[in-house]
Design an enzyme around this catalytic site. Sequence first.
Site, short mmCIF file in Angstrom:
data_model
loop_
_atom_site.label_atom_id
_atom_site.label_comp_id
_atom_site.label_asym_id
_atom_site.label_seq_id
_atom_site.Cartn_x
_atom_site.Cartn_y
_atom_site.Cartn_z
N GLY A 43 0.78 -1.24 0.00
CA GLY A 43 0.00 0.00 0.00
C GLY A 43 0.81 1.29 0.00
CD GLU A 98 1.46 0.79 6.97
OE1 GLU A 98 1.04 0.88 5.80
OE2 GLU A 98 1.38 -0.26 7.62
CG ASP A 99 -1.41 2.19 2.56
OD1 ASP A 99 -0.82 1.64 3.50
OD2 ASP A 99 -2.30 1.62 1.90
CG ASP A 102 -8.78 0.86 9.62
OD1 ASP A 102 -9.39 1.31 10.60
OD2 ASP A 102 -9.38 0.30 8.68
C1 PRP Z 1 -3.15 -2.11 4.79
C2 PRP Z 1 -2.30 -0.86 4.93
C3 PRP Z 1 -1.67 -1.00 6.28
C4 PRP Z 1 -2.70 -1.77 7.06
C5 PRP Z 1 -3.44 -0.85 7.98
O1 PRP Z 1 -2.35 -3.15 4.36
O2 PRP Z 1 -1.35 -0.78 3.91
O3 PRP Z 1 -0.45 -1.71 6.23
O4 PRP Z 1 -3.60 -2.35 6.12
O5 PRP Z 1 -4.49 -1.50 8.63
P1 PRP Z 1 -4.54 -1.78 10.18
O6 PRP Z 1 -4.17 -0.50 10.89
O7 PRP Z 1 -5.98 -2.14 10.42
O8 PRP Z 1 -3.61 -2.90 10.49
P2 PRP Z 1 -2.94 -4.55 3.80
O9 PRP Z 1 -2.93 -5.56 4.89
O10 PRP Z 1 -4.26 -4.32 3.13
O11 PRP Z 1 -1.85 -4.98 2.74
P3 PRP Z 1 -1.43 -4.18 1.41
O12 PRP Z 1 -0.69 -2.93 1.88
O13 PRP Z 1 -0.55 -5.11 0.67
O14 PRP Z 1 -2.70 -3.83 0.68
#
Ligand code: PRP
Length: 189
Positions: A43, A98-99, A102
């Site tokens: 992300g 980070e993107d 959450d």
């Molecule tokens: C997304 C995003 C963060 C994480 C945040 O990654 O890039 O790393 O979720 O969510 P959280 O605070 O609830 O843990 P994802 O697991 O979707 O993987 P990706 O970046 O490969 O899409």
Amino acid sequence: MNNDIERVLYSEADIAAAAQRIGAQLAQDYAGKTPILLSVLKGAILWTVDVMRAMDEYAEIEFIDVSSYHGGVESAGTITLRTDLTTDVKGRDIIILEDIVDTGRTLKYMVELLEQRGAASIKVASLLDKKEGRVVDIDVDYIGFDVPNEFVVGYGLDYKDLYRNLPYVGILKPAVYTAEDSATLNGQD
Ligand code: PRP
């Protein structure tokens, strides 16, 4: 692909300005320190390249691939380390890129991993901070935008591994979700 987006939340120009602001702040805060910019795949790819270009200071770039969403709309709760970083972080200053933060579970996992490995300092620069989604107690140090509790895609953020290549961040039309995912999303608090 654009037709699947209900509303643009942060335009390309908004995001570019945020990357400039945070890159300049990092350059100031880490002057003379040579930190490691640790990009969390997948992300954070676009955010990483924009922030690192805006940071006029020595820095190394590393990647780690962790996943918690497994393609859906809600955090699975378990973090999978898909590809580890190869550099020794002992004694190093780390800036996690980070993107979105959450629930905070991914970030907590990352911070604990880096602490165990002896990092000297750990800070986080996230494009988006979704504070309403938080289930673990963790803060973001450098925030692009405080994002409302909507399912957002674009600029690295995906739904089922799509939409990462949109140049902006937007809200996905509910009609695009599968019925199963829609029920899950509506159940989010
Ligand atoms: C997304 C995003 C963060 C994480 C945040 O990654 O890039 O790393 O979720 O969510 P959280 O605070 O609830 O843990 P994802 O697991 O979707 O993987 P990706 O970046 O490969 O899409």
